[in-house]
Write a protein that holds these residues in place. Sequence first.
Motif: not given
Length: 86
Positions: A34-41, A43-45, A48-54
């Motif tokens: 899961y950690l690897h999957w979310l990290r890869s998302r 990097r490319v999406d 996902v970066r915005q939602r993680l930041g929020i």
Amino acid sequence: MTSYVIDISIVDTTPGNSSPFSPPIDWSGNFDDYLHWLRSRYRVDCFVRQRLGIAAKHYQQRRHQTFQGPYTKVLVEILDAINKKV
């Protein structure tokens, strides 16, 4: 009621959910996967970066959030790590 356009008060890691933190419905990975999957998302999406930041900011401010799903523990660790870097 949330002040965000996207409701970040419910954070779901259940596979197949529409959340950006939810892996595909046929997911069978473990916590490391899961950690690897979310990290890869991340990097490319940009979504996902915005939602993680929020979500990280929301979590840091201790606003009401409901975490659900099998990967909640991993996601909270990720949010903690983001908050330490910012």
